[in-house]
Write a protein that holds these residues in place. Structure first.
Motif, PDB file in Angstrom:
ATOM      1  N   GLY A  64       0.817  -1.207   0.000  1.00 33.04           N
ATOM      2  CA  GLY A  64       0.000   0.000   0.000  1.00 33.04           C
ATOM      3  C   GLY A  64       0.855   1.263   0.000  1.00 33.04           C
ATOM      4  N   ALA A  65       1.953   1.247   0.762  1.00 31.51           N
ATOM      5  CA  ALA A  65       2.855   2.394   0.792  1.00 31.51           C
ATOM      6  C   ALA A  65       3.539   2.597  -0.550  1.00 31.51           C
ATOM      7  N   VAL A  66       3.927   1.502  -1.203  1.00 32.97           N
ATOM      8  CA  VAL A  66       4.561   1.603  -2.522  1.00 32.97           C
ATOM      9  C   VAL A  66       3.577   2.164  -3.553  1.00 32.97           C
ATOM     10  N   MET A  67       2.306   1.761  -3.447  1.00 29.90           N
ATOM     11  CA  MET A  67       1.292   2.316  -4.355  1.00 29.90           C
ATOM     12  C   MET A  67       1.125   3.811  -4.129  1.00 29.90           C
ATOM     13  N   THR A  68       1.155   4.242  -2.876  1.00 25.39           N
ATOM     14  CA  THR A  68       1.031   5.662  -2.567  1.00 25.39           C
ATOM     15  C   THR A  68       2.221   6.441  -3.117  1.00 25.39           C
ATOM     16  N   VAL A  69       3.424   5.921  -2.919  1.00 24.27           N
ATOM     17  CA  VAL A  69       4.614   6.581  -3.448  1.00 24.27           C
ATOM     18  C   VAL A  69       4.555   6.637  -4.975  1.00 24.27           C
ATOM     19  N   GLY A  70       4.087   5.569  -5.603  1.00 24.85           N
ATOM     20  CA  GLY A  70       3.957   5.559  -7.063  1.00 24.85           C
ATOM     21  C   GLY A  70       2.994   6.624  -7.557  1.00 24.85           C
ATOM     22  N   LEU A  71       1.881   6.791  -6.868  1.00 27.95           N
ATOM     23  CA  LEU A  71       0.924   7.828  -7.257  1.00 27.95           C
ATOM     24  C   LEU A  71       1.502   9.224  -7.058  1.00 27.95           C
ATOM     25  N   ILE A  72       2.215   9.433  -5.960  1.00 22.17           N
ATOM     26  CA  ILE A  72       2.828  10.737  -5.717  1.00 22.17           C
ATOM     27  C   ILE A  72       3.880  11.045  -6.771  1.00 22.17           C
ATOM     28  N   LEU A  73       4.697  10.068  -7.117  1.00 20.30           N
ATOM     29  CA  LEU A  73       5.717  10.278  -8.143  1.00 20.30           C
ATOM     30  C   LEU A  73       5.094  10.495  -9.524  1.00 20.30           C
ATOM     31  N   SER A  74       3.955   9.867  -9.776  1.00 22.08           N
ATOM     32  CA  SER A  74       3.268  10.081 -11.050  1.00 22.08           C
ATOM     33  C   SER A  74       2.760  11.520 -11.156  1.00 22.08           C
ATOM     34  N   VAL A  75       2.239  12.040 -10.068  1.00 22.62           N
ATOM     35  CA  VAL A  75       1.777  13.436 -10.071  1.00 22.62           C
ATOM     36  C   VAL A  75       2.963  14.377 -10.250  1.00 22.62           C
ATOM     37  N   LEU A  76       4.072  14.096  -9.586  1.00 18.75           N
ATOM     38  CA  LEU A  76       5.267  14.919  -9.747  1.00 18.75           C
ATOM     39  C   LEU A  76       5.765  14.883 -11.189  1.00 18.75           C
ATOM     40  N   ALA A  77       5.789  13.705 -11.784  1.00 18.31           N
ATOM     41  CA  ALA A  77       6.213  13.579 -13.181  1.00 18.31           C
ATOM     42  C   ALA A  77       5.259  14.318 -14.113  1.00 18.31           C
ATOM     43  N   LEU A  78       3.969  14.290 -13.816  1.00 17.52           N
ATOM     44  CA  LEU A  78       2.992  15.011 -14.617  1.00 17.52           C
ATOM     45  C   LEU A  78       3.262  16.507 -14.564  1.00 17.52           C
ATOM     46  N   ILE A  79       3.539  17.029 -13.386  1.00 10.92           N
ATOM     47  CA  ILE A  79       3.804  18.462 -13.241  1.00 10.92           C
ATOM     48  C   ILE A  79       5.075  18.857 -13.991  1.00 10.92           C
TER      49      ILE A  79
END
Length: 89
Positions: free
Chosen positions: A22-37
């Protein structure tokens, strides 16, 4: 007929593994948003400076980061779907 279901209590530490996943999924989502920005900023700079290569890279980055966010967010649903398909075979 043999029916085998996943055993949620068969291994020691399975709850900690669920927490880690679950923590890895959260980090993946956060990094995806950062990459999008970052990709959107690169796309904007490329389009504003008439640099088609930079704009193209920004567009690809936006698409890849959106795809990564979709996969991270839908991973549990995808696994459950394919588990059900596999059980039907």
């Amino acid at each position: 007929m043999i029916e085998i279901d996943p055993n949620g209590t068969g291994l020691p530490g399975i709850e900690q593994l669920r927490i880690i996943v679950g923590a890895v999924m959260t980090v993946g989502l956060i990094l995806s948003v950062l990459a999008l920005i970052v990709s959107a900023i690169v796309w904007g700079f490329g389009a504003n400076s008439s640099n088609p290569h930079l704009a193209s890279r920004g567009k690809v980055g936006v698409l890849v980061s959106c795809g990564a966010a979709i996969i991270c967010g839908a991973s549990v649903t995808l696994i459950n779907f394919f588990w059900g398909v596999g059980q039907a075979v």
